[in-house]
Design a protein around this motif. Structure first.
Motif, mmCIF file in Angstrom:
data_model
loop_
_atom_site.group_PDB
_atom_site.id
_atom_site.type_symbol
_atom_site.label_atom_id
_atom_site.label_comp_id
_atom_site.label_asym_id
_atom_site.label_seq_id
_atom_site.Cartn_x
_atom_site.Cartn_y
_atom_site.Cartn_z
ATOM 1 N N ASP A 123 17.744 -6.879 -5.562
ATOM 2 C CA ASP A 123 16.454 -7.427 -5.419
ATOM 3 C C ASP A 123 16.115 -8.246 -4.193
ATOM 4 O O ASP A 123 16.930 -9.319 -3.832
ATOM 5 C CB ASP A 123 16.261 -8.360 -6.859
ATOM 6 C CG ASP A 123 15.022 -8.924 -6.715
ATOM 7 O OD1 ASP A 123 13.987 -8.369 -6.048
ATOM 8 O OD2 ASP A 123 14.618 -9.742 -7.533
ATOM 9 N N SER B 232 13.196 -10.621 3.932
ATOM 10 C CA SER B 232 13.327 -11.173 2.834
ATOM 11 C C SER B 232 13.880 -12.471 2.862
ATOM 12 O O SER B 232 14.940 -12.592 3.522
ATOM 13 C CB SER B 232 14.263 -10.155 1.867
ATOM 14 O OG SER B 232 14.947 -11.061 0.785
ATOM 15 N N GLU C 260 8.628 -8.751 -4.422
ATOM 16 C CA GLU C 260 7.588 -8.155 -5.204
ATOM 17 C C GLU C 260 6.202 -9.119 -5.237
ATOM 18 O O GLU C 260 6.302 -10.331 -5.101
ATOM 19 C CB GLU C 260 7.973 -8.348 -6.744
ATOM 20 C CG GLU C 260 7.096 -7.341 -7.838
ATOM 21 C CD GLU C 260 7.918 -7.614 -9.097
ATOM 22 O OE1 GLU C 260 7.075 -6.883 -9.994
ATOM 23 O OE2 GLU C 260 8.782 -7.847 -9.386
ATOM 24 N N LEU D 84 9.560 -1.775 -3.174
ATOM 25 C CA LEU D 84 10.176 -2.775 -3.532
ATOM 26 C C LEU D 84 9.240 -3.558 -4.286
ATOM 27 O O LEU D 84 9.505 -5.022 -4.566
ATOM 28 C CB LEU D 84 10.625 -3.724 -2.331
ATOM 29 C CG LEU D 84 11.577 -2.770 -1.411
ATOM 30 C CD1 LEU D 84 11.872 -3.369 -0.035
ATOM 31 C CD2 LEU D 84 12.946 -3.051 -2.436
#
Length: 265
Positions: free
Chosen positions: A2, A239, A6, A30
């Motif tokens: 992850d 990220s 999102e 994603l």
């Protein structure tokens, strides 16, 4: 794994093909909300949009200051909310070999405007909108610029491209990483520097064994990167969950290939 992307609003410039389109597809997988920028060709994006409601398009000539401002103003009013991550991927590369001694000022200025000035404008407008963003957006703010191995090693007969990428990698990236934190204390700026990737922009050149042969011979992995190879690194760097303490870096994705191999052609 992850990546925590999102529902994150991601803007990818130059998203009509190659690395840009593959990056859009990856972010959608994603769970991100993606704005795919294009200048003249929206067909690949429109085709993708049919299957992905979390995708929207934005048209702009990024070398135009007013067009960049209008694009960001419009994006801030969409249901996706403010842009959190930008991937500065657009750019041009002249297929014709032109050494510096024969290069016109028109070619030089066109490449600098299309590759470097436009990237400055996109980053500047992103930062200006970031000033008014919520702390949640600021905490996840990230810029990923797309440079090139030519920005480190040069590229014979393509000095305009190589120098525009060098300025992006070693001037713009490293300066922005020190300035973004004045606006967003957790904001990060990094750069991906791909080697040769078979994309529509350079495929014709790579079809010539005189070009591809020396490059592959000097690449330990003995293969070219795919657009997905580059997109994966872009997503990881963007990220905050995975790369939250990584900023100001230029990450080379080139299979170990070193140097300007156009010199031996």
């Amino acid at each position: 794994m992850d990546l925590g992307l999102e529902n994150t609003h991601v803007l990818v410039t130059g998203a009509s093909g190659g690395i840009g389109l593959e990056t859009v597809k990856l972010y959608l997988s994603l769970g991100a909300n993606v704005t795919a920028h294009y200048n003249s060709n929206s067909e690949p994006i429109q085709t993708l949009k049919v299957s992905f409601p979390a995708l929207q398009c934005a048209q702009a000539d990024l070398s135009s200051e007013s067009a960049v401002k209008s694009m960001f103003d419009a994006l801030s009013e969409t249901p996706f909310g403010p842009v959190v991550v930008i991937v500065v991927n657009h750019g041009i590369w002249a297929s014709q070999d032109v050494p510096i001694v024969d290069m016109t000022i028109e070619q030089w200025n066109h490449t600098m405007s299309a590759n470097l000035t436009s990237s400055f404008l996109v980053c500047r407008e992103f930062l200006r909108h970031l000033r008014a963003a919520t702390e949640s957006v600021k905490d996840r703010a990230a810029v990923v610029l797309i440079g090139s191995t030519s920005g480190k090693y040069g590229e014979a007969n393509h000095a305009d491209y190589a120098i525009s990428k060098s300025a992006m990698m070693y001037g713009l990236t490293t300066t922005l990483k020190s300035e973004i934190v004045k606006i967003a204390p957790r904001g990060r700026v990094n750069c991906i520097a791909p080697g040769w990737v078979p994309t529509p922009m350079v495929q014709e050149a790579l079809n010539d064994p005189a070009v591809s042969g020396p490059i592959l011979a000097a690449t330990p992995l003995k293969k070219f990167a795919t657009p997905l190879d580059i997109a994966n690194q872009i997503a990881v760097l963007s990220s905050s969950m995975i790369s939250g303490h990584v900023t100001g870096q230029v990450v080379f994705v080139e299979g170990g290939c070193v140097g300007d191999h156009t010199l031996v052609i």
